[in-house]
Motif scaffolding. Structure first.
Motif, PDB file in Angstrom:
ATOM      1  N   GLY A   1       0.812  -1.209   0.000  1.00  0.00           N
ATOM      2  CA  GLY A   1       0.000   0.000   0.000  1.00  0.00           C
ATOM      3  C   GLY A   1       0.845   1.258   0.000  1.00  0.00           C
ATOM      4  O   GLY A   1       1.511   1.557   0.971  1.00  0.00           O
ATOM      5  N   ARG A   2       0.853   1.943  -1.111  1.00  0.00           N
ATOM      6  CA  ARG A   2       1.518   3.253  -1.249  1.00  0.00           C
ATOM      7  C   ARG A   2       2.929   3.238  -0.673  1.00  0.00           C
ATOM      8  O   ARG A   2       3.296   4.064   0.146  1.00  0.00           O
ATOM      9  CB  ARG A   2       0.693   4.330  -0.536  1.00  0.00           C
ATOM     10  N   ILE A   3       3.713   2.293  -1.149  1.00  0.00           N
ATOM     11  CA  ILE A   3       5.072   2.163  -0.628  1.00  0.00           C
ATOM     12  C   ILE A   3       6.062   3.018  -1.415  1.00  0.00           C
ATOM     13  O   ILE A   3       6.038   3.047  -2.643  1.00  0.00           O
ATOM     14  CB  ILE A   3       5.521   0.688  -0.642  1.00  0.00           C
ATOM     15  N   THR A   4       6.901   3.725  -0.670  1.00  0.00           N
ATOM     16  CA  THR A   4       7.979   4.505  -1.267  1.00  0.00           C
ATOM     17  C   THR A   4       9.277   4.119  -0.591  1.00  0.00           C
ATOM     18  O   THR A   4       9.305   3.889   0.619  1.00  0.00           O
ATOM     19  CB  THR A   4       7.725   6.015  -1.079  1.00  0.00           C
ATOM     20  N   LYS A   5      10.335   4.001  -1.380  1.00  0.00           N
ATOM     21  CA  LYS A   5      11.651   3.747  -0.799  1.00  0.00           C
ATOM     22  C   LYS A   5      12.662   4.725  -1.369  1.00  0.00           C
ATOM     23  O   LYS A   5      12.837   4.805  -2.577  1.00  0.00           O
ATOM     24  CB  LYS A   5      12.099   2.310  -1.095  1.00  0.00           C
ATOM     25  N   LYS A   6      13.280   5.462  -0.477  1.00  0.00           N
ATOM     26  CA  LYS A   6      14.309   6.406  -0.918  1.00  0.00           C
ATOM     27  C   LYS A   6      15.661   5.975  -0.377  1.00  0.00           C
ATOM     28  O   LYS A   6      15.775   5.551   0.763  1.00  0.00           O
ATOM     29  CB  LYS A   6      14.000   7.814  -0.399  1.00  0.00           C
ATOM     30  N   PHE A   7      16.681   6.089  -1.222  1.00  0.00           N
ATOM     31  CA  PHE A   7      18.065   5.951  -0.757  1.00  0.00           C
ATOM     32  C   PHE A   7      18.677   7.333  -0.861  1.00  0.00           C
ATOM     33  O   PHE A   7      19.094   7.735  -1.941  1.00  0.00           O
ATOM     34  CB  PHE A   7      18.854   4.987  -1.636  1.00  0.00           C
ATOM     35  N   GLY A   8      18.698   8.074   0.237  1.00  0.00           N
ATOM     36  CA  GLY A   8      19.165   9.461   0.146  1.00  0.00           C
ATOM     37  C   GLY A   8      18.237  10.232  -0.777  1.00  0.00           C
ATOM     38  O   GLY A   8      17.031  10.313  -0.530  1.00  0.00           O
ATOM     39  N   ASP A   9      18.785  10.731  -1.869  1.00  0.00           N
ATOM     40  CA  ASP A   9      17.969  11.504  -2.810  1.00  0.00           C
ATOM     41  C   ASP A   9      17.316  10.624  -3.862  1.00  0.00           C
ATOM     42  O   ASP A   9      16.392  11.028  -4.539  1.00  0.00           O
ATOM     43  CB  ASP A   9      18.844  12.543  -3.538  1.00  0.00           C
ATOM     44  N   VAL A  10      17.846   9.409  -4.018  1.00  0.00           N
ATOM     45  CA  VAL A  10      17.333   8.521  -5.058  1.00  0.00           C
ATOM     46  C   VAL A  10      16.001   7.908  -4.612  1.00  0.00           C
ATOM     47  O   VAL A  10      15.912   7.308  -3.545  1.00  0.00           O
ATOM     48  CB  VAL A  10      18.330   7.376  -5.338  1.00  0.00           C
ATOM     49  N   VAL A  11      14.975   8.098  -5.427  1.00  0.00           N
ATOM     50  CA  VAL A  11      13.697   7.440  -5.144  1.00  0.00           C
ATOM     51  C   VAL A  11      13.687   6.140  -5.926  1.00  0.00           C
ATOM     52  O   VAL A  11      13.457   6.131  -7.127  1.00  0.00           O
ATOM     53  CB  VAL A  11      12.510   8.333  -5.553  1.00  0.00           C
ATOM     54  N   ALA A  12      13.964   5.037  -5.233  1.00  0.00           N
ATOM     55  CA  ALA A  12      14.077   3.750  -5.921  1.00  0.00           C
ATOM     56  C   ALA A  12      12.704   3.181  -6.217  1.00  0.00           C
ATOM     57  O   ALA A  12      12.477   2.585  -7.266  1.00  0.00           O
ATOM     58  CB  ALA A  12      14.896   2.776  -5.077  1.00  0.00           C
ATOM     59  N   VAL A  13      11.766   3.341  -5.276  1.00  0.00           N
ATOM     60  CA  VAL A  13      10.400   2.876  -5.463  1.00  0.00           C
ATOM     61  C   VAL A  13       9.482   4.034  -5.101  1.00  0.00           C
ATOM     62  O   VAL A  13       9.626   4.649  -4.051  1.00  0.00           O
ATOM     63  CB  VAL A  13      10.107   1.652  -4.572  1.00  0.00           C
ATOM     64  N   ASP A  14       8.552   4.341  -6.020  1.00  0.00           N
ATOM     65  CA  ASP A  14       7.802   5.582  -5.914  1.00  0.00           C
ATOM     66  C   ASP A  14       6.305   5.316  -5.770  1.00  0.00           C
ATOM     67  O   ASP A  14       5.612   5.118  -6.748  1.00  0.00           O
ATOM     68  CB  ASP A  14       8.100   6.419  -7.172  1.00  0.00           C
ATOM     69  N   ASN A  15       5.841   5.269  -4.545  1.00  0.00           N
ATOM     70  CA  ASN A  15       4.404   5.204  -4.270  1.00  0.00           C
ATOM     71  C   ASN A  15       3.695   4.078  -5.020  1.00  0.00           C
ATOM     72  O   ASN A  15       2.805   4.314  -5.827  1.00  0.00           O
ATOM     73  CB  ASN A  15       3.782   6.569  -4.633  1.00  0.00           C
ATOM     74  N   ILE A  16       4.085   2.859  -4.722  1.00  0.00           N
ATOM     75  CA  ILE A  16       3.513   1.697  -5.396  1.00  0.00           C
ATOM     76  C   ILE A  16       2.400   1.060  -4.564  1.00  0.00           C
ATOM     77  O   ILE A  16       2.557   0.905  -3.352  1.00  0.00           O
ATOM     78  CB  ILE A  16       4.627   0.654  -5.660  1.00  0.00           C
ATOM     79  N   SER A  17       1.309   0.732  -5.203  1.00  0.00           N
ATOM     80  CA  SER A  17       0.267  -0.061  -4.546  1.00  0.00           C
ATOM     81  C   SER A  17       0.002  -1.301  -5.389  1.00  0.00           C
ATOM     82  O   SER A  17      -0.108  -1.197  -6.610  1.00  0.00           O
ATOM     83  CB  SER A  17      -1.025   0.751  -4.410  1.00  0.00           C
TER      84      SER A  17
END
Ligand SMILES: Nc1ncnc2c1ncn2[C@@H]1O[C@H](COP(=O)(O)OP(=O)(O)OP(=O)(O)O)[C@@H](O)[C@H]1O
Ligand SMILES: [Mg+2]
Lengths: 281, 365
Positions: free
Chosen positions: B20-36
């Motif tokens: 549900g609405r998952i986001t993963k950031k590594f510092g400034d890099v948005v590796a996964v952007d708001n996924i459901s």
């Protein structure tokens, strides 16, 4: 692979002479030492017939015996502590990021670079201040001795252990730890069953290095040793000042033998480990 | 085995993994952007996308090897987003297999059970059974380094499956194998999944692999999940330009939406195709090469389901022939099966390219 080129003519002669010279430099002193440790003459360098007297004296001389005991205990305790702390330091540097990591990293190498004498003076000062403080605050009156030697040895061994262990850790695939945790291992189990066995050659190598360094050290130990607790190398040093007898030859031969056994052990451990990795099925 | 409903994927009730609405950031890099995303119990789900799009990161979050910056992650209804990997009922087959080099094959396979506190004799039995399942019974006492790539792959599979996970995660498990072995393993994996009924989440950047193996595919691009659907849905009705272009080959004819039935192409031709974009939207009409029918010049004439052009080049593929057809405003690719009934065209020949209205899809950005 190309077959090695065999040297010919003058090149061959030169290489042969070179090899013999190297052997001479290496082993002639050792040979002399061993031979004269069996010499009956009271003068160190004069042959007076064959005898076991010096080895007998080694076994009976209280000074030598207590120094040997101190040496062994210091080496064992300091190695044990240094291996645990050094391995932990290596793990934290390789596996985690934390504040001040760079500084910690640089400082950890310092004892390897610092000259022995400097380190010795540092430790001497440290213990003087430390014991004064303990005395002033808690009324404890401590003095230099076994404890201070062990602490000093730990201080310089940690660096060597962590450098060796780190090299091993750096070569290890860290998805292996992840895989173990994915397979329900806790952090501790991951370390116990995966990381430790894989870095074990590094840990063992570090331990042997620490053991050898501790057994060999003269300079630092001389500064921090107290009356009644000297290690064998320091004792030999003081024997020389008092007037040399072939006893020190015998002591030196025994120390040499201990070193050789340690090295042989490490080689053997490495060899059998590799063999067991090969022989399966 | 129970027959599972396959039609109703929207219900999260029996979702094996619910993201549900998952986001993963590594510092400034948005590796996964708001996924459901809901992955249904028992399905073979593929995460497909180009390198660096965030597939591995998504998988690692499900495994617990990475924690989401934001969002919720449930496995069979239970929130697990912040649980360490050893507390989750999932197992992973790693891309490089990550077999323990200091343990024998059987010890590798038994590791998870041992960590779970299963009794020694049962560990031995179940590990041996799992090795039999992947047809490696004879190699129990070897070291991983003494196995071929395909065998290591099977050990990794057995090591994960022996724990009877509720969800099996696979990160490009076939990436290191050569083509023949790869195809063999695809079948084997698919067979195992059907037999065991375990939910598989499979990461790959190989679209063919995803199409042939999966019940459903999720297409990722730059950290976003662009489309989720069955292989057919993804191939036939791509929801946007990237998906249309990424899956298979396609021709994208630029244009703008005129009304619900018509798209005006860049050359001014009006073609009839249904779309639900508002009038004026810049779109492309996606025409698959194998759906493009080559005919006589001007033959269909009406301009609504055809365009005219000249054959520029002919590529003989053995089982098919691919033509590059030059229109006055773009070049199209058309593909014909190599049947004796099909006449071969020559470069320079003037032809028309036509299609059935249901064979094209309108895609926006
Ligand atoms: N530990 C990390 N630190 C910083 N950035 C990372 C980290 N892991 C991944 N990234 C970045 O996140 C993005 C997504 O990476 P990810 O590994 O999920 O891609 P992928 O889809 O698996 O690609 P590939 O097909 O090449 O394996 C990339 O831009 C990558 O550089
Ligand atoms: Mg990846």
């Amino acid at each position: 692979m190309s077959s090695p080129v065999l040297p010919r003519g003058s090149a061959k002669l030169g290489l042969t002479v070179n090899a013999w010279l190297i052997y001479l430099f290496f082993y002639a002193p050792i040979l002399l030492l061993v031979v004269f440790s069996f010499s009956a003459d009271k003068n160190v360098g004069r042959w007076g017939g064959f005898t076991f007297d010096w080895y007998r004296e080694f076994g009976q001389n209280d000074g030598v015996q207590s120094a040997l005991g101190v040496s062994i205990r210091v080496a064992l305790v300091s190695t044990l502590v240094a291996v645990v702390l050094g391995t932990m330091a290596a793990l934290s540097l390789e596996r985690f990021t934390f504040r001040g990591k760079k500084v910690f990293d640089a400082l950890l190498y310092l004892p390897i670079i610092i000259p022995d004498v400097t380190m010795a003076v540092m430790m001497l000062l440290f213990f003087a201040q430390f014991f004064d403080l303990l005395d002033a605050w808690f009324g404890l009156s401590l003095s230099k001795g076994f404890g201070s030697i062990v602490i000093s040895h730990i201080a310089f061994s940690i660096s060597f252990v962590s450098v060796v262990v780190r090299a091993r850790l750096a070569g290890m695939d860290d998805t292996l730890e992840e895989a173990s945790m994915d397979l329900y291992a806790s952090r501790w189990q991951a370390f116990r069953y995966v990381t430790l066995p894989l870095i074990f050659p590094g840990v063992a190598g570090g331990a042997l290095l620490a053991l050898t360094l501790s057994l060999d050290d003269v300079v630092i130990t001389q500064f921090v040793a107290g009356p009644g607790s000297t290690t064998l190398p320091v004792f030999v040093f003081s024997l020389i000042r008092r007037g040399v007898t072939p006893l020190i030859n015998a002591v030196s031969v025994i120390m040499l033998a201990i070193s050789i056994v340690l090295v042989a052990l490490s080689l053997f451990a490495d060899r059998s480990k590799r063999a067991s990795a090969k022989v399966s099925n | 085995m129970t027959v599972r409903p396959t039609a109703d994927f929207d219900t999260a009730i029996d979702a094996a993994v619910s993201i549900g609405r998952i986001t993963k950031k590594f510092g400034d890099v948005v590796a996964v952007d708001n996924i459901s995303l809901d992955i249904v119990d028992g399905e073979f789900f593929a995460l497909l996308g180009p390198s660096g799009c965030g597939k591995t990161t998504t998988l690692r979050m499900i495994a617990g090897l990475e924690f989401p910056t934001e969002g919720s992650l449930k496995i069979f209804g239970e929130e697990v987003g912040m649980l360490p990997p050893n507390k989750r009922p999932v197992n992973t087959v790693f891309q490089n297999y990550a077999l323990f080099p200091h343990m024998s094959v059987i010890q590798n396979v038994g590791f998870g059970l041992k960590m779970n506190g299963v009794a020694k004799s049962e560990v031995a039995d179940r590990a041996a059974e799992a090795l039999e399942m992947v047809r490696l019974g004879g190699l129990a006492n070897r070291r991983p380094s003494q196995l071929s790539g395909g065998q290591q792959q099977r050990v990794a599979l057995a090591r994960a499956l022996v724990n009877r996970p509720k969800v099996l995660l696979l990160d490009e498990p076939l990436g290191a194998l050569d083509l023949k072995l790869r195809q063999e393993m695809q079948e084997e994996l698919k067979g195992l999944q059907r037999e065991l009924g375990i939910t598989f989440v499979f990461v790959t950047h190989d679209q063919e692999e995803a199409l042939t193996m999966s019940d459903r595919i999720g297409i990722m691009h730059e950290g976003k999940l662009l489309q989720v659907g069955s292989p057919e849905q993804i191939y036939e009705k791509p929801s946007n330009r990237f998906v249309a272009d990424f899956i298979g080959n396609t021709n994208l004819l630029e244009g703008t939406v005129q009304d619900a039935e018509t798209v005006c192409l860049a050359n001014g031709a009006r073609i009839s195709v249904a779309s639900d974009h508002p009038a004026g939207t810049a779109v492309a009409v996606s025409l698959r090469p194998e759906r493009a029918v080559i005919g006589k010049h001007e033959s269909s004439g009406n301009g609504q389901t055809s365009v005219n052009g000249v054959i520029r080049s002919v590529t003989y593929l053995g089982n098919a022939v691919v033509y590059q057809v030059e229109l006055d405003w773009m070049t199209l690719e058309a593909r014909e099966e190599n049947r004796t009934s099909v006449t071969r065209r020559e470069p320079g020949q003037r032809v028309s390219i036509s299609w059935n209205p249901q064979d094209v899809a309108v895609v926006a950005e």
